[in-house]
Design an enzyme around this catalytic site. Sequence first.
Site, short mmCIF file in Angstrom:
data_model
loop_
_atom_site.label_atom_id
_atom_site.label_comp_id
_atom_site.label_asym_id
_atom_site.label_seq_id
_atom_site.Cartn_x
_atom_site.Cartn_y
_atom_site.Cartn_z
CG ASP A 128 -2.02 1.00 1.18
OD1 ASP A 128 -1.80 2.10 0.62
OD2 ASP A 128 -3.12 0.71 1.67
CB THR A 200 1.22 -8.97 -8.82
OG1 THR A 200 1.23 -7.53 -8.90
CG2 THR A 200 2.62 -9.47 -8.45
CD GLU A 203 3.98 -5.98 -12.66
OE1 GLU A 203 4.89 -5.63 -13.42
OE2 GLU A 203 4.00 -7.05 -12.02
#
Length: 222
Positions: A128, A200, A203
């Site tokens: 985060d 990911t 991403e």
Amino acid sequence: MRPVRSFVLRQGRLTRGQDDALQNFWPVFGIDRGDSALDVDNLFESKAQVTLEIGFGDGVSLATMAENAPDKNFIGIEVHKPGVGRLLHLIDEKKLTNVRVMDDDAVQIIKNRIPEASLDRVQLFFPDPWHKKRHNKRRIVQDDFVSLIASRLKPGGVFHLATDWEPYAEHMAEVMEASADFSSMADTPYSPKPEERPTTKFETRGIKLGHGVWDLLYQKQD
């Protein structure tokens, strides 16, 4: 004073598959909460290099890395139960034996349960960014955290960070460059994305929003 945490615990709804995986596979691949130090080398069926991933999300990336590197061992930490259940399901589906899972605050786990100089690699992918200035103090990448990671890595071990938020990439680079424990594995703070790091979900979402992606690979000094 309560410690400043880098995450907000959101207990999303579990799917039936995730719940079944938690019930059936946690006793096999999960590491229960506790205070005692882990014998990292003996967590797995075979001794090998150990990678610790902080915040593995839905587990797809970590499961893929473990599948592609059966000669290495992986410990994944994630506080969100749906992600833990998803990874446990993937471990069973892919018949992986080189992954173990933890579901508590990663900083406290590393402080209290991971022995010094016991890890070969630490991964922190797309944490985060806490992009509002008043929340910057909640970013996990801070001087004390980097020193903690250094203490748990073996000499020559690697700390691999990645983010799709440019101001956070700059912050990561500033903190890592200021550390006497690490040196960049590239000529700049940023490295090309290694082939072994899968793309990911976070991403992909960032790329769709027009974000860049920054990988930082730093090696612990001997």
